[in-house]
Each structure stands twice: as C-alpha cells, then as structure tokens.
Write a protein that holds these residues in place. Structure first.
Motif, PDB file in Angstrom:
ATOM      1  N   ALA B 118       8.435  -3.230  28.124  1.00 13.66           N
ATOM      2  CA  ALA B 118       9.003  -2.028  27.503  1.00 13.66           C
ATOM      3  C   ALA B 118       9.144  -0.919  28.543  1.00 13.66           C
ATOM      4  N   LEU B 119       8.113  -0.757  29.353  1.00 13.94           N
ATOM      5  CA  LEU B 119       8.155   0.293  30.375  1.00 13.94           C
ATOM      6  C   LEU B 119       9.227  -0.017  31.419  1.00 13.94           C
ATOM      7  N   GLY B 120       9.288  -1.296  31.811  1.00 18.26           N
ATOM      8  CA  GLY B 120      10.268  -1.704  32.816  1.00 18.26           C
ATOM      9  C   GLY B 120      11.683  -1.443  32.328  1.00 18.26           C
ATOM     10  N   ILE B 121      11.961  -1.798  31.068  1.00 18.52           N
ATOM     11  CA  ILE B 121      13.301  -1.589  30.507  1.00 18.52           C
ATOM     12  C   ILE B 121      13.603  -0.090  30.451  1.00 18.52           C
ATOM     13  N   VAL B 142      -1.954   3.023  39.493  1.00 18.92           N
ATOM     14  CA  VAL B 142      -2.701   1.789  39.200  1.00 18.92           C
ATOM     15  C   VAL B 142      -2.843   0.911  40.435  1.00 18.92           C
ATOM     16  N   ARG B 143      -1.774   0.890  41.243  1.00 17.76           N
ATOM     17  CA  ARG B 143      -1.817  -0.034  42.379  1.00 17.76           C
ATOM     18  C   ARG B 143      -2.413   0.586  43.635  1.00 17.76           C
ATOM     19  N   ALA B 144      -2.380   1.901  43.735  1.00 16.09           N
ATOM     20  CA  ALA B 144      -2.847   2.512  44.984  1.00 16.09           C
ATOM     21  C   ALA B 144      -4.316   2.927  44.926  1.00 16.09           C
ATOM     22  N   ILE B 145      -4.761   3.386  43.764  1.00 16.20           N
ATOM     23  CA  ILE B 145      -6.167   3.829  43.671  1.00 16.20           C
ATOM     24  C   ILE B 145      -7.044   2.588  43.537  1.00 16.20           C
ATOM     25  N   PRO B 146      -8.152   2.530  44.233  1.00 17.38           N
ATOM     26  CA  PRO B 146      -9.052   1.374  44.066  1.00 17.38           C
ATOM     27  C   PRO B 146      -9.400   1.210  42.582  1.00 17.38           C
ATOM     28  N   SER B 147      -9.225   0.004  42.102  1.00 17.32           N
ATOM     29  CA  SER B 147      -9.341  -0.208  40.653  1.00 17.32           C
ATOM     30  C   SER B 147     -10.713   0.175  40.117  1.00 17.32           C
ATOM     31  N   LEU B 148     -11.757   0.017  40.964  1.00 17.17           N
ATOM     32  CA  LEU B 148     -13.107   0.331  40.479  1.00 17.17           C
ATOM     33  C   LEU B 148     -13.201   1.770  39.977  1.00 17.17           C
ATOM     34  N   ILE B 149     -12.461   2.661  40.633  1.00 22.41           N
ATOM     35  CA  ILE B 149     -12.557   4.086  40.272  1.00 22.41           C
ATOM     36  C   ILE B 149     -12.051   4.301  38.845  1.00 22.41           C
ATOM     37  N   ALA B 189       1.717  -2.634  34.972  1.00 22.49           N
ATOM     38  CA  ALA B 189       2.392  -2.091  36.159  1.00 22.49           C
ATOM     39  C   ALA B 189       3.243  -3.174  36.837  1.00 22.49           C
ATOM     40  N   TRP B 190       2.669  -4.385  36.917  1.00 15.65           N
ATOM     41  CA  TRP B 190       3.373  -5.482  37.591  1.00 15.65           C
ATOM     42  C   TRP B 190       4.664  -5.834  36.853  1.00 15.65           C
TER      43      TRP B 190
END
Lengths: 641, 318
Positions: B118-121, B142-149, B189-190
């Motif tokens: 939905a977001l992609g469209i 989502v992709r740049a910040i370390p996911s743990l944070i 995100a992907w």
C-alpha cells in the motif's frame, strides 16, 4: 556507548512509573515470587545440574535427606534423624514415614519415598552411561564407588573385555549405599568424614523412584515436567522451554507450613534492561543490576532501594600460567619475587571498583577458602586459624613500593644485568588466535592478560594493563591483551594460551579439600596437570603436594584445619595464586525480604526458597542493612564468635 | 514444466546432501573439549571422557556417524540434542518452537505485504510529493538507524504508554502485537521501496505511455499493467521468505522472550550440539532451496513471458 544510552533512556522513561508505583507506601506480604533467568535450562534432570536455573528448580522441587536452615545449620529434611558412627565412617539416616512422591499436577502418587529411592538415586548417578558428570566429587568418598564406577568406564571404553556390563552392574552392592529397611539408609565412607552432611545436599544425593524411572526411561528423566516426580516443597507445574518455569507449592510436603510462597514463576528474559523495567512495573519480585544500571537509577525514586547482595562462598583469584608458551613470562612466573611483585602490584580495590563504586573493599576476599563455611568441632572458622587469619585480615595487599622492590629482585635474579633474560631467546610466541606477538628475550617482560570480548571484561583488561604500567612503568612489564570469544577454559586455559587471567571454583562441600584437592592433588593446575597431553611427571611443588596429602589424612576437624591452614599459608606465601574477590556482591533491587531463606555456601542450599517472604513493595537499602545487622548478630552468636 | 520440476528436484536433493555433509564434517573438526565443562574435563579421566563422548555419539569414524545420521533420518529419527538440551529429542524441540516462529513470522509478513505494498503504491502514484517524501523518510529511518534502538523504544516506550506487557505471554493476546509489528517494520520498508522503484520504472516504459495516450483509464493501467509487472521481481522471493519464517527472528524473539527457533542454530553451533546443528541446517536448507524453487514456479504463473524449460523466449516479450 549504545548500551549505556539504552540504560539511560530506559531509566528516564521509567521515572513516571516509579513515582506511580511508590504512591502506596505500605507494603504487604504476597505469596508469589516472580523472577527471571537468562539462559535456558539444559535439562531438568535433577542429578545433572548444569546451570543455576536447573539448580533453582531442583533445590525447590526435590528434598534431600538433610537441608540447611537460614543460618546454614544442617537440619532434618526427608530424614528425620541421623547418626554417624564413632569415627564418622558410617552414617545412618532414619526417614520420615508416609511421604509420597507427587506428579506435575501436585497429586500424590502411589509411590512412597523410601530408603530404596536414595539407593536407586545413587545407582543412577554411579552408572557412567547416564552421563552424571559431577560424580568425581564423591568418587573417593563413598566406599566402593571408585572401583564400581571405573570398572563400568573400562568396560564401556573397551579396556575390560572379560566382564560384561550386566555383571559389573550387579556388583552395586559393593558400593557403600544401602537400604537397611524401608526407612533406613546407610552410607559407608572410605575414611572418617565428619563433614559428610555437606555432601548430602549435592545433586548426587537426591532420591528417585525406580518404578517411575524405569517407566519413563533413564534417558528421558528431566526432559519434560511429566517425566519427573517431585519430593520437594514445590512441584513443576509448567515448563515452556525458553520461556517459563512455574513451581507450585506441594501441599503434601512434610514441611508445607514453611513453604511460605505459593508460586515461583521464572521467566526467561535475556535483556537486563528489560528485566529492570519489568521490575519497575511490578512484574518481577527482584532484579539484579549492573553497576551501570545502578548508576542510572541515581536520582530516581528507586535510588534508596538498590543494595548489594551478600558475598558467596565462591572465591576469585589471579591465575598465572605455569606452562606458558611465552618464554619471558614462563621464566619470570616461576620466580617467587616476581609473583610477589604481581601480588603487591595489583590494586584490588581499584579493580573491584568496576563492580562496586561505593565500597569496593567490601568485595575483597584474600583467602582461598571462604569465611563462614568451615567450622571445626568447637565452632571455630577455618579462616580464623593461624596462617590463614593473617591473610584474611590483610585486605587489599596493594603496595607499589614493595611490588617494585620484589620486581627489582626478580630482575636481578633472572637477567644478566643489561636487560637480557637468561635462557630466553627472541622469537614469535604461539598464542594465536588469542594473541599474536614476539619476544626479544629482553626487558620489558611480555605478559599476556586474556579476557572475553564483553565490554566489562575489556574494561577490566584495560584497567589491569594500566595498573601494571602505573606500578612498574613501561620498561619492566608490558601487558599484551588477548581475547577469547566464548569459553575461557576451551579457548585459553586448556591450550595454555594465556599468562594471567582471573579464575574461580565453586565451593563444593564444607571442607578445605574441596578447593585444595582441585588445585593441587587431583590434577589441579598447581600440579601442572592442566592438559593431559602436556602433563609432566614432575611435581610442581612437592612440599605443597605433601602438605595437602597430610592434611587430607587428618580426620579430627581441628587437626585437619590446622594442617590445611599450612596449605593455604604455603600457597599464599609463595603467591602461586592470588585470591582477591568473593563471589556475590551484586547490585540488586528486590521485594524479597533477605535472610528468610536457607543459607549455605555449597550444594543447592542457596537456591532454596523455603521460608521466603515476598512483599508488595521493594525493600529500601536501609531496611536491608538493618536486617543484615540483626542477622549477623544472631549468626555470630551461633557460631561462637 | 514437469521435466523442469524433476530436474530441479534432483538438483535440490544433491545440494541439500552437500550442505548437510559439509556441515556434519565441519562440526567434527571442533575440539572435543567443547563437549565438557571446565571442571568436568579436569576431573574426568581420559577413559571417562571417551565413554562420555561415545554416549553422545561423537567418537568413532565420522563417515560412520554420518551414515547413522542418515539412516536415522530415513526412519524419522532426528536424534537427540547433546549439549543445548541434553537427551531431548530434536523433533520435539523443533515442534515446540517452530509454531511460535511461524505464527509471528507469517503475521509479520502479512502485515509487511499489506502495508508495504500500500505504501509503495501510494509513493509511486505520488512521486515527488509529500506522501512519497514521508514514505522515503520512513524507509530511511527504518533502514539507517540501528534496529535495536527503535525496537527497544517500541518495547519500553510504546508498551509503557499503552500499558501492555513488555514480554510475550501466550495467553495475553495483546502481548503479541508489539513483537509482530516490530518484526514487520523492515518488511514494510522493503516492499514499499522496491514496489515504488519497479512501478516508477514500469510507468516510464513506452507501453504504459502508449496505453495512457490511447485513453485507457489510469487506474486500469496501474493495476492491470504497472502493478502486475512491478510485482514479478518481488514475488520470486516470497516463498523463501515465508518458509524461512520458521527460522525465527534472533533479536525480536530474544527481546520479547518468544520461545521460537530464532538464534537456536547459532547457539547450537556455539555449544557444539552436533545433532541439533545438523537437524536445523537440514531443515533450513531444505526450506530455503524449496523456497527458491517455488519462487520460480510462482513467477511463471504470474508472468506468462517466463518459460522454465530453457526454450527460446523469442516472441514472448510484449
């Protein structure tokens, strides 16, 4: 850095929760205890306790013949009385009648707990096929066990071909564990052992119901809650692997009135930050804190509720490698003056400030044998014996001037006066992958300190390196840091790829031999027998070996302790190992009232929850201090101090 | 198609065999000391150690051990764990844990697909406008910040605001939500960023421009042509992604105390639990290889231009 950031964020966000949680000042008693475990229990086979989680479960779901009270005194458990013979070689225990095994629903089975169950339990642990690895603790204690066990080992290993396994198993009657009748069990020992009761609280001495064991199969004991019966104050009512362990009060236990908490819930929570948050939200009864977490709570409403746990019987010591592949260190560590230089050159107080910034001195233990664990027939503590007491009272031995003096003597003895170490030639040292370096056969002495890759361990290593530099300067000792990934024993100790590290043993039973045997006579590293492939026949120190043998042969406790005091003094005088820290002493925050549970430095006692009082609100550090003072006043009276 | 399936099946079997053989033999290079604790090793005699190693099936000819492993598999016996959960049947360990990983994984994929597509469209249709920028911002965060944070913030902060449990409880449905959403965030995100990219690519192609210039409704062009063609590259990975949810999520399962399979393979390797490592590698490699295989089939079903037999594709293109 990221870890610290997470802790600070967590603490900041939790502040409003603290405030809400503390509006109710009054605390009441609750009958549920919630705590956590970090690593999943491997098996709940109570004869094979491989981690503290399994020990907690076994200690509470199974009873021994005897147990310890909150002062550490041995009191009746499934045995209501016992009698040793005159020389303490035969111990007879009378069991309570009418005690039933219960299942995982808490329902009594048709099986009664009888003397046979203790014999069958010992038969199970004595068969090497069952893989009960702790058996070495008693192999020389119970009469006939050594021969029985190793005959089976030799048959299994193909060394004995003219005897069948079945024939060997049929000789179990030669082992000194017998049921004289349904309610009398007797242990016959190899030599007078007045401290035998302290063995009986080990995992090896639990009972098992043979008919049930046969029904589930020996290999399946403890792999599911249904595969066990329970003789203790609790039964295992739920076990979800990697998630949850629930123990519920056994209403049919002989001592049910003293099982004060109805339910013990243990959740697997891997992250200490989450654990602390859960505690703050009231989801847990207690939480252990790192020094960083304790610091992050400063200024919060929980600041006055953080306290240090009591010290345990575990002792940590500096552990030099006497078979190092590093020729420079190898030349020096065999020199007494060099060892003393290290002994006086390490500032233990500074080192321990990483664990307790407020009172690091409180963590120091400078004896190998812990205090408050071994008492002779007159109630005198082993650590108060002459030869040991001087070290007990010493505290932090740090004395840089003395350290430099000893190092200068060592250098004078071991070098040619121009900085070249006698007998050491230049070349690379094989310590890969722990460390990769060469020696030049000259000062400074290269010394490899090994540590794990964790941030705490790395900080310790850097501090050790800095302390050596501060004390001795750059030109005499150079500390090389080496890292192992996971397992100190496998990666560093066994392949001998280290020069210095810290190490420890648990204290297995109430006798100095528990430590000295493992260090000196039973293949311990002070006998140079760390690795069988590199084992030498030359004794490391024959005097020490003889002292231990002589002490072990003494059977009257006061004489035995006096002899073992010579052993401790000899090791400390020679600085073979250098004790510096007691176990325990961790920051904690808890709703559990301390000193209400059984106390003991060996076996499973310290994991028992019998008598525990849990409150709805966390205890303040001040209240814990009052409880501690009151407890030790009473304890000291009892031990005739 | 049938011949292709048979050929691929045969190739897959060979690949799986090579993988498990290699892993089996590599595990035998591990030092035997790893099967003991430190105190055990020092206190056991050489004979006692040998007997213990025999009892856990480690000693002896490795080829013989491999043969026993295969013959056990043939009769459905996966063996027993030796160091992680000593003596526990591996089949029961996997059966206990796989359900949790599958439940969370599949829910997370479902959320990822629905919200990600939905977001992609929305981003593709509003290229270079606010929606696109916000979507890009989300993807970058989502992709740049370390996911743990951000995972940690969700666990502590969101659970605190909503009054939800911080860890998963099977009997508290609300405790399922945060781990599932956390697991879905990277997937959203992907899907969003790749679908946007493929849709924008398609939109710029001549056949789309031609269709629009001929007066076809934009909506019909987008759904019937752009989206369908843009979805083809994404679909190929879907079966593998779905099947491998069984492997679990190392971080999320650990954070929320979910008793799934996440991290078990790594832990088993560190603990030198050979039978468990072998079983998990076998399971994951079979699922991975089967997933790729299914992905190929799925592509054929969605995109009639693709033929699998390796025949000429001349004339297949639009």
């Amino acid at each position: 850095m990221r870890k610290m950031l997470l802790i600070v964020i967590a603490a900041t966000m939790a502040l409003p929760l603290f405030a809400m949680g503390n509006q109710d000042g009054g605390s009441r008693t609750v009958d549920r205890y919630d705590n956590t475990y970090q690593v999943e229990v491997k098996t709940l086979n109570y004869f094979l306790l491989l981690d503290t989680t399994a020990q907690r479960v076994a200690a509470n779901t199974q009873d021994h013949l005897v147990e310890q009270d909150r002062f550490g005194r041995f009191i009746p458990s499934l045995a209501e009385s016992w009698t040793p013979n005159a020389d303490s070689t035969v111990w007879t225990f009378k069991l309570r009648k009418g005690q039933k095994w219960v299942d995982h629903t808490g329902t009594p089975t048709t099986y009664e707990i009888t003397a046979d169950d203790f014999v069958e339990g010992f038969r199970y642990v004595s068969d090497p096929a069952n893989g009960i690895r702790n058996i070495s603790s008693v192999r020389n204690v119970i009469k006939g066990l050594y021969d029985y066990y190793y005959t089976l080992v030799d048959i299994d290993g193909g060394k004995i071909q003219d005897k069948t396994r079945e024939a060997a198993l049929a000789t179990f009657g030669t082992v000194g564990v017998k049921a004289l009748d349904a309610y009398t069990v007797e242990y016959t020992l190899t030599q007078p052992t007045p401290f035998f009761l302290s063995y009986l609280i080990m995992d090896l001495f639990y009972p098992v119901e043979k008919a049930f064991l046969d029904a589930v199969g020996p290999a399946n004991l403890g792999i599911a809650k249904e595969n066990m019966l329970y003789s203790g104050g609790y039964y295992l009512s739920d076990w979800q692997r990697d998630k949850l362990i629930v123990m519920t009060r056994n209403e049919h236990n002989w001592d049910k009135d003293n099982i004060t908490v109805r339910s013990i819930n243990m959740q697997k929570v891997s992250d200490p930050t989450v654990e602390l948050q859960m505690f703050m939200r009231g989801e847990l009864s207690s939480a252990l804190l790192s020094a960083e977490q304790a610091k992050a709570l400063e200024g919060s409403p929980f600041q006055d509720k953080v306290y240090m746990t009591d010290l345990t019987s575990v002792t940590f010591w500096w552990h030099p490698n006497y078979q190092s592949p590093n020729p420079e260190f190898n030349a020096f560590i065999r020199n007494e003056n060099f060892r003393k230089a290290l002994y006086y050159g390490i500032d233990h107080e500074k080192f321990l400030s990483l664990d307790d910034q407020v009172n690091p001195k409180g963590l120091i233990r400078s004896t190998i044998i812990p205090e408050d664990q071994c008492f002779d027939e007159k109630g005198r503590d082993f650590t108060d014996y002459p030869g040991v007491k001087e070290f007990k009272d010493r505290g932090n031995p740090y004395n840089p001037a003395k350290a430099r003096e000893y190092l200068a003597k060592a250098i004078a003895e071991l070098t040619d006066g121009k900085g070249s170490i006698r007998g050491v030639t230049a070349g690379p040292v094989d310590m890969k992958p722990i460390a990769d370096f060469s020696v030049d056969g000259k000062l400074p002495i290269q010394m490899v300190y090994v540590h794990t890759t964790s941030s705490k361990s790395t900080t310790e290593a850097l501090l050790f390196q800095a302390m050596m530099k501060d004390t001795f300067g750059d030109d005499t000792i150079n500390v090389v840091l080496g890292q192992f990934v996971d397992n100190a024993y496998r990666e560093a100790i066994l392949p001998l790829k280290y020069d210095m590290m810290w190490s420890s043993f648990r204290f297995a039973y109430a006798d100095p031999m528990a430590q000295f045997g493992r260090l000196v006579t039973d293949g311990g590293f002070l006998n140079m027998a760390v690795d069988s492939s590199k084992k030498t026949n030359t004794l490391f120190d024959k005097t020490l070996y003889d002292l231990v043998q002589a002490a072990a042969a003494e059977t009257v406790l006061s004489r035995r302790y006096a002899a073992f005091a010579k052993v401790e003094k000899h090791i400390q005088d020679k600085a073979y190992i250098m004790p510096y820290r007691a176990g325990g002493g961790s920051y904690t925050i808890s709703r559990m009232v301390p000193y209400t549970v059984p106390r003991g430095g060996f076996g499973v006692t310290r994991f028992k929850y019998k008598g525990m009082i849990v409150e709805s609100q966390p205890l303040t550090a001040a209240r814990v201090a009052e409880l501690r003072t009151a407890f030790f006043e009473e304890f000291n009276k009892l031990t005739a101090k | 198609m049938r011949a292709y399936i048979l050929k691929r099946f045969g190739e897959s079997l060979v690949t799986v065999f090579i993988v498990i053989f290699a892993v089996f033999m590599l595990m035998r290079f591990m030092p035997v000391e790893g099967y003991f604790t430190r105190e055990d090793f020092t206190e056991m005699t050489a004979e006692a150690r040998q007997v213990y190693l025999q009892s856990i099936g480690i000693s002896g000819n490795p080829f013989g051990q491999f043969g026993r492993f295969l013959s056990g598999l043939a009769v459905g016996d996966w063996g027993r764990s030796i160091t992680v959960y000593p003596k526990t049947p591996i089949a029961s360990i996997i059966a206990e844990k796989a359900g949790y990983s599958l439940a969370f994984g599949l829910s997370a994929i479902g959320i990822s697909i629905v919200f990600g597509l939905a977001l992609g469209i929305a981003m593709a249709q509003n290229k270079d406008r606010l929606v696109d920028s916000l979507g890009t911002l989300y993807v970058v965060v989502v992709r740049a910040i370390p996911s743990l944070i951000y995972l940690f913030l969700i666990q502590i902060w969101v659970s605190g605001i909503l009054g939800w449990p911080m860890v998963f409880y099977a009997d508290v449905p609300v405790s399922w939500i945060l781990p599932t959403v956390s697991m879905a965030l990277p997937g959203i995100a992907w899907y969003a960023i790749w679908l946007r990219r493929f849709m924008v690519d398609e939109e710029n192609k001549d056949y789309i421009k031609f269709a629009i210039s001929k007066g076809l409704p934009r909506k019909k062009v987008m759904t019937g042509h752009v989206l369908r063609n843009a979805a083809v590259p994404l679909v190929q990975y879907l079966p593998t992604q779905i099947l491998l949810t069984i492997a679990g999520s190392l971080i999320i399962e650990s954070m929320y105390s979910i008793p799934g399979l996440g991290g078990l393979l790594v832990y088993a390797i560190r603990q030198q639990d050979n039978p468990l490592v072998q079983a998990l590698v076998l399971l994951f490699s079979v699922l991975g290889i089967f997933g790729v295989f299914l992905g190929d089939i799925l592509m054929v079903l969605i995109d009639p231009r693709i033929k699998l037999e390796g025949t000429s594709r001349t004339g297949d293109h639009v």
